[in-house]
Design a protein around this motif. Structure first.
Motif, PDB file in Angstrom:
ATOM      1  N   THR A  44      39.679  70.995  42.755  1.00 40.15           N
ATOM      2  CA  THR A  44      39.911  70.024  43.831  1.00 40.15           C
ATOM      3  C   THR A  44      38.645  69.826  44.653  1.00 40.15           C
ATOM      4  O   THR A  44      38.215  68.691  44.908  1.00 40.15           O
ATOM      5  CB  THR A  44      41.063  70.493  44.738  1.00 40.15           C
ATOM      6  N   GLU A  45      38.032  70.938  45.081  1.00 38.72           N
ATOM      7  CA  GLU A  45      36.800  70.849  45.858  1.00 38.72           C
ATOM      8  C   GLU A  45      35.660  70.265  45.033  1.00 38.72           C
ATOM      9  O   GLU A  45      34.817  69.528  45.554  1.00 38.72           O
ATOM     10  CB  GLU A  45      36.412  72.234  46.372  1.00 38.72           C
ATOM     11  N   ALA A  46      35.634  70.570  43.735  1.00 36.77           N
ATOM     12  CA  ALA A  46      34.588  70.034  42.862  1.00 36.77           C
ATOM     13  C   ALA A  46      34.696  68.518  42.758  1.00 36.77           C
ATOM     14  O   ALA A  46      33.690  67.799  42.799  1.00 36.77           O
ATOM     15  CB  ALA A  46      34.687  70.676  41.476  1.00 36.77           C
ATOM     16  N   VAL A  47      35.924  68.023  42.608  1.00 35.89           N
ATOM     17  CA  VAL A  47      36.142  66.574  42.534  1.00 35.89           C
ATOM     18  C   VAL A  47      35.688  65.900  43.823  1.00 35.89           C
ATOM     19  O   VAL A  47      35.004  64.859  43.797  1.00 35.89           O
ATOM     20  CB  VAL A  47      37.634  66.275  42.256  1.00 35.89           C
ATOM     21  N   GLN A  48      36.062  66.479  44.956  1.00 36.39           N
ATOM     22  CA  GLN A  48      35.682  65.886  46.247  1.00 36.39           C
ATOM     23  C   GLN A  48      34.163  65.847  46.408  1.00 36.39           C
ATOM     24  O   GLN A  48      33.593  64.816  46.809  1.00 36.39           O
ATOM     25  CB  GLN A  48      36.317  66.685  47.379  1.00 36.39           C
ATOM     26  N   ALA A  49      33.489  66.960  46.095  1.00 35.06           N
ATOM     27  CA  ALA A  49      32.034  67.014  46.266  1.00 35.06           C
ATOM     28  C   ALA A  49      31.331  66.054  45.310  1.00 35.06           C
ATOM     29  O   ALA A  49      30.320  65.437  45.676  1.00 35.06           O
ATOM     30  CB  ALA A  49      31.535  68.439  46.045  1.00 35.06           C
ATOM     31  N   ARG A  50      31.871  65.911  44.098  1.00 30.34           N
ATOM     32  CA  ARG A  50      31.208  65.012  43.138  1.00 30.34           C
ATOM     33  C   ARG A  50      31.352  63.553  43.554  1.00 30.34           C
ATOM     34  O   ARG A  50      30.429  62.752  43.376  1.00 30.34           O
ATOM     35  CB  ARG A  50      31.801  65.216  41.741  1.00 30.34           C
ATOM     36  N   MET A  51      32.493  63.195  44.108  1.00 32.42           N
ATOM     37  CA  MET A  51      32.660  61.825  44.598  1.00 32.42           C
ATOM     38  C   MET A  51      31.710  61.563  45.752  1.00 32.42           C
ATOM     39  O   MET A  51      31.107  60.483  45.857  1.00 32.42           O
ATOM     40  CB  MET A  51      34.110  61.593  45.047  1.00 32.42           C
ATOM     41  N   ARG A  52      31.533  62.556  46.612  1.00 31.96           N
ATOM     42  CA  ARG A  52      30.602  62.388  47.726  1.00 31.96           C
ATOM     43  C   ARG A  52      29.165  62.277  47.214  1.00 31.96           C
ATOM     44  O   ARG A  52      28.356  61.528  47.773  1.00 31.96           O
ATOM     45  CB  ARG A  52      30.755  63.565  48.690  1.00 31.96           C
ATOM     46  N   ALA A  53      28.850  63.023  46.162  1.00 32.20           N
ATOM     47  CA  ALA A  53      27.518  62.925  45.575  1.00 32.20           C
ATOM     48  C   ALA A  53      27.269  61.523  45.037  1.00 32.20           C
ATOM     49  O   ALA A  53      26.184  60.946  45.225  1.00 32.20           O
ATOM     50  CB  ALA A  53      27.372  63.952  44.448  1.00 32.20           C
ATOM     51  N   LEU A  54      28.273  60.959  44.381  1.00 27.53           N
ATOM     52  CA  LEU A  54      28.136  59.618  43.809  1.00 27.53           C
ATOM     53  C   LEU A  54      27.865  58.592  44.905  1.00 27.53           C
ATOM     54  O   LEU A  54      26.946  57.767  44.795  1.00 27.53           O
ATOM     55  CB  LEU A  54      29.409  59.280  43.042  1.00 27.53           C
ATOM     56  N   VAL A  55      28.669  58.652  45.970  1.00 28.04           N
ATOM     57  CA  VAL A  55      28.519  57.674  47.055  1.00 28.04           C
ATOM     58  C   VAL A  55      27.202  57.881  47.791  1.00 28.04           C
ATOM     59  O   VAL A  55      26.495  56.916  48.119  1.00 28.04           O
ATOM     60  CB  VAL A  55      29.713  57.756  48.016  1.00 28.04           C
ATOM     61  N   ARG A  56      26.835  59.127  48.033  1.00 24.26           N
ATOM     62  CA  ARG A  56      25.581  59.405  48.727  1.00 24.26           C
ATOM     63  C   ARG A  56      24.392  58.942  47.891  1.00 24.26           C
ATOM     64  O   ARG A  56      23.398  58.414  48.429  1.00 24.26           O
ATOM     65  CB  ARG A  56      25.465  60.901  49.033  1.00 24.26           C
ATOM     66  N   SER A  57      24.495  59.088  46.567  1.00 20.98           N
ATOM     67  CA  SER A  57      23.433  58.615  45.686  1.00 20.98           C
ATOM     68  C   SER A  57      23.258  57.101  45.793  1.00 20.98           C
ATOM     69  O   SER A  57      22.130  56.589  45.817  1.00 20.98           O
ATOM     70  CB  SER A  57      23.762  58.998  44.241  1.00 20.98           C
ATOM     71  N   LEU A  58      24.366  56.389  45.905  1.00 19.57           N
ATOM     72  CA  LEU A  58      24.296  54.931  46.063  1.00 19.57           C
ATOM     73  C   LEU A  58      23.645  54.560  47.392  1.00 19.57           C
ATOM     74  O   LEU A  58      22.911  53.563  47.483  1.00 19.57           O
ATOM     75  CB  LEU A  58      25.694  54.328  45.966  1.00 19.57           C
ATOM     76  N   GLU A  59      23.898  55.356  48.427  1.00 17.09           N
ATOM     77  CA  GLU A  59      23.251  55.112  49.712  1.00 17.09           C
ATOM     78  C   GLU A  59      21.748  55.387  49.621  1.00 17.09           C
ATOM     79  O   GLU A  59      20.929  54.626  50.176  1.00 17.09           O
ATOM     80  CB  GLU A  59      23.879  55.987  50.791  1.00 17.09           C
ATOM     81  N   GLU A  60      21.389  56.446  48.922  1.00 13.56           N
ATOM     82  CA  GLU A  60      19.970  56.771  48.775  1.00 13.56           C
ATOM     83  C   GLU A  60      19.222  55.695  47.986  1.00 13.56           C
ATOM     84  O   GLU A  60      18.035  55.458  48.222  1.00 13.56           O
ATOM     85  CB  GLU A  60      19.824  58.128  48.082  1.00 13.56           C
ATOM     86  N   ARG A  61      19.915  55.048  47.088  1.00 18.01           N
ATOM     87  CA  ARG A  61      19.296  53.957  46.303  1.00 18.01           C
ATOM     88  C   ARG A  61      19.404  52.616  47.020  1.00 18.01           C
ATOM     89  O   ARG A  61      19.036  51.585  46.464  1.00 18.01           O
ATOM     90  CB  ARG A  61      19.972  53.869  44.940  1.00 18.01           C
ATOM     91  N   THR A  62      19.923  52.616  48.235  1.00 15.08           N
ATOM     92  CA  THR A  62      20.132  51.428  49.074  1.00 15.08           C
ATOM     93  C   THR A  62      21.092  50.424  48.431  1.00 15.08           C
ATOM     94  O   THR A  62      21.067  49.236  48.754  1.00 15.08           O
ATOM     95  CB  THR A  62      18.793  50.719  49.419  1.00 15.08           C
ATOM     96  N   LEU A  63      21.949  50.902  47.538  1.00 17.51           N
ATOM     97  CA  LEU A  63      22.995  50.039  46.983  1.00 17.51           C
ATOM     98  C   LEU A  63      24.207  50.001  47.909  1.00 17.51           C
ATOM     99  O   LEU A  63      25.056  49.116  47.794  1.00 17.51           O
ATOM    100  CB  LEU A  63      23.411  50.532  45.588  1.00 17.51           C
ATOM    101  N   LEU A  64      24.288  50.976  48.798  1.00 23.44           N
ATOM    102  CA  LEU A  64      25.275  50.981  49.873  1.00 23.44           C
ATOM    103  C   LEU A  64      24.555  51.288  51.170  1.00 23.44           C
ATOM    104  O   LEU A  64      23.632  52.098  51.193  1.00 23.44           O
ATOM    105  CB  LEU A  64      26.347  52.055  49.632  1.00 23.44           C
ATOM    106  N   ASP A  65      24.976  50.626  52.251  1.00 26.54           N
ATOM    107  CA  ASP A  65      24.434  50.958  53.565  1.00 26.54           C
ATOM    108  C   ASP A  65      25.029  52.285  54.022  1.00 26.54           C
ATOM    109  O   ASP A  65      26.250  52.472  53.932  1.00 26.54           O
ATOM    110  CB  ASP A  65      24.780  49.868  54.584  1.00 26.54           C
ATOM    111  N   PRO A  66      24.205  53.213  54.509  1.00 28.05           N
ATOM    112  CA  PRO A  66      24.753  54.471  55.027  1.00 28.05           C
ATOM    113  C   PRO A  66      25.734  54.186  56.163  1.00 28.05           C
ATOM    114  O   PRO A  66      25.395  53.508  57.129  1.00 28.05           O
ATOM    115  CB  PRO A  66      23.516  55.223  55.526  1.00 28.05           C
ATOM    116  N   ARG A  67      26.948  54.676  56.008  1.00 30.66           N
ATOM    117  CA  ARG A  67      27.968  54.402  57.026  1.00 30.66           C
ATOM    118  C   ARG A  67      28.977  55.533  57.067  1.00 30.66           C
ATOM    119  O   ARG A  67      29.854  55.617  56.205  1.00 30.66           O
ATOM    120  CB  ARG A  67      28.670  53.074  56.735  1.00 30.66           C
TER     121      ARG A  67
END
Length: 214
Positions: free
Chosen positions: A122-145
């Motif tokens: 459960t915790e692994a799934v949550q952390a991996r989803m956060r990694a995916l979204v944070r990666s998109l923010e780092e690539r400026t594909l999503l605005d950090p919010r």
């Protein structure tokens, strides 16, 4: 001589409903986000009420009637348990997709891998989803919010990554299920999110207005 008050008469049906409400108000049924459980409990109580109405004409009073009603309560609780599964504790701080404290995608991936190695899916799934979204923010594909939901992140990311739109929606649903819905993560869920994270990391975003990857 004072006249004693007559105690209120409680019918077996009313007593059974009160017993069901007391049983279903226990903390074990409410450790997760209340919206899903509240709806399920309310539907269950309505269903039990319908059963009592149907049985009222056929069930005799007295001991036999009480036994039948108690059996109906037990059946209703068993059905709720079967439908929702064993109530699972949601890890503290798991409610938000990304918190106020800024962490890198690499940090989230390290955390996810550590949870996976320990079998904490459960915790692994949550952390991996956060990694995916944070990666998109780092690539400026999503605005950090801070405060962005998984569904919002998936919808926004699908604009520049249309080839992964369906997988992103599925990932958001999985995250919500394990974070808010009381579902327990497993190895298959984590593997799917890990593969999506890797694939998205290697995908170039679509050019504005074209809908095709560059």
């Amino acid at each position: 001589m004072p006249i004693s008050e007559t105690p209120p008469v409680t019918t077996p049906r009313e007593a059974a409903r009160e017993a069901a409400e007391r049983e279903l108000s226990k903390p074990m049924y409410h450790e997760n986000d209340p919206s899903l459980l509240d709806r399920a409990v309310r539907r269950l109580l309505d269903w039990v009420d319908d059963l009592f109405s149907a049985a009222a004409g056929a069930t005799p009073g007295g001991t036999l009637g009480v036994v039948v009603i108690v059996l109906l309560i037990v059946l209703a609780v068993a059905l709720l348990w079967w439908r929702l599964g064993t109530p699972a504790k949601v890890p503290a701080g798991a409610g938000a997709l990304l918190g106020e404290r800024v962490r890198s995608a690499a940090d989230y991936r390290t955390e996810a891998d550590a949870h996976a190695a320990a079998g904490r899916w459960t915790e692994a799934v949550q952390a991996r989803m956060r990694a995916l979204v944070r990666s998109l923010e780092e690539r400026t594909l999503l605005d950090p919010r801070p405060g962005r939901t998984a569904d919002e992140a998936a919808a926004e990311a699908a604009v520049t990554l249309p080839g992964h739109a369906a997988e992103l929606r599925t990932a958001a649903r999985v995250f919500d299920d394990v974070t808010y819905g009381g579902r327990v993560g497993d190895q298959a869920m984590y593997a799917r999110l890990r593969d999506l994270d890797t694939a998205v990391e290697r995908t170039r975003p679509a050019l504005a207005g074209t809908g095709a990857t560059a």
